[in-house]
Design an enzyme around this catalytic site. Structure first.
Site, PDB file in Angstrom:
ATOM      1  N   SER A 153      -8.775  -8.247  -1.999  1.00 42.06           N
ATOM      2  CA  SER A 153      -9.457  -8.007  -3.268  1.00 42.06           C
ATOM      3  C   SER A 153      -8.428  -7.781  -4.365  1.00 42.06           C
ATOM      4  O   SER A 153      -7.290  -7.368  -4.099  1.00 42.06           O
ATOM      5  CB  SER A 153     -10.355  -6.760  -3.151  1.00 42.06           C
ATOM      6  N   TYR A 178     -11.499   2.264  -0.490  1.00 44.98           N
ATOM      7  CA  TYR A 178     -11.698   0.809  -0.556  1.00 44.98           C
ATOM      8  C   TYR A 178     -10.392   0.104  -0.898  1.00 44.98           C
ATOM      9  O   TYR A 178     -10.013  -0.876  -0.242  1.00 44.98           O
ATOM     10  CB  TYR A 178     -12.761   0.475  -1.599  1.00 44.98           C
TER      11      TYR A 178
END
Length: 312
Positions: A153, A178
């Site tokens: 990401s 995350y």
């Protein structure tokens, strides 16, 4: 294809994949579904590795409707549970494998732990895929030119691997966790390529800002209806489609120009949208010492060792 020409790349450039076999995790929706659909459309045999049998069957029906002649099967895989990972590998890892797409993930959830005691985001996004790749390694090495594509990401730029508190037991932030897991995905992809030493290609990809169900899952688990609605609105107004978000993954999985250890993402502003290209990443993600340390911790935690890659 020169870098400048990559701006023109579309899924029409995917070569004939007849005779190739692929596993795509999280293939029931979003980027995983789009990836599996295009691989099937171009002739690959595809295993949809899904946690939810109901959503997996819906994805299977959707792909078979779009590509009636496809060879696609459904597999049961819960990356948060190492027993499930091992069972999946036992069922689907006995035949040669040309492509593994480590796509599935969870994002910005309230703190939870997996059945094995890991923080859920790190356990699912990184450790589950680490174990799966290791268990499928013999099948991958059985096919010349096999690839592993691990989806990271843009948020990896904000990540830090806190080896003293990987499970967030002392301090937990849903976004911190995350970002850590997505940095781990990237570090793993680069370290795997180093250790493979040409025996397979390991690359990373990221979708930019793509509209998937990930953005709303966290608020939903937290009981935040407002957060769920706001993220849905943001997806509608600003995000590219999941089809667009899948392009870097598909490029990394199929293009002949792809090189191991590299990351591919959108070429637009802030790597948020657009056609795929090789993109810069956080410099420390390629640090061999960081890769070695994460690898050793991951082997200890999962019990999965990559014996086939060890030097004699």
């Amino acid at each position: 294809m020169e870098v400048a020409d990559m701006a023109k790349w579309t899924t029409d450039e995917i070569p004939d994949l007849a005779g190739r076999r692929a596993v795509v995790t999280g293939a029931n929706s979003g980027i995983g579904l789009c990836t599996a659909l295009e691989l099937a459309r171009h002739g690959a045999t595809v295993v949809l590795a899904c946690r939810s049998a109901e959503r997996g069957r819906a994805a299977l029906d959707r792909i078979r409707t779009a590509v009636p002649e496809c060879d696609v099967v459904l597999g049961s895989l819960d990356l948060a549970d190492l027993a499930s990972v091992r069972a999946f590998a036992e069922e689907h890892g006995t035949t040669g494998l040309d492509l593994l797409v480590n796509n599935a993930g969870v994002m910005a959830l309230p703190r939870r732990t997996t059945p094995d005691g890991f923080e859920l985001q790190f356990g699912t996004n990184h450790l589950g895929h680490f174990a799966l790749t290791g268990l499928l390694l013999p099948a991958l090495l059985d096919r010349p030119g096999a690839r592993v594509v691990t989806v990271t990401s843009m948020m990896h730029w904000l990540g830090r691997l806190d080896f003293d508190d990987l499970d967030g037991e002392r301090r937990y932030g849903k976004w911190t966790a995350y970002c850590q897991s997505k940095l781990a995905n990237l570090v793993f992809a680069k370290e795997l390529d180093r250790r493979a030493n040409g025996r397979l290609i390991s690359a990373a990809a990221h979708p930019g800002y793509a509209a998937t169900n990930l953005q709303q899952a966290g608020p939903r688990m937290s009981g935040s209806r407002i957060g769920e609605v706001l993220n849905g609105v943001a997806n509608t107004l600003f995000a590219q489609s999941d089809t667009g978000g899948a392009q870097p993954t598909l490029y990394a999985a199929t293009a002949t120009e792809v090189r191991g250890g590299q990351c591919y993402g959108p070429r637009g502003p802030g790597q948020s949208r657009g056609a795929p290209r090789r993109v810069p990443t956080l410099r420390k993600a390629g640090d061999p010492e960081l890769g070695r340390r994460l690898w050793e911790v991951s082997e200890q935690r999962t019990g999965v060792t990559y014996d086939a890659l060890r030097q004699d």
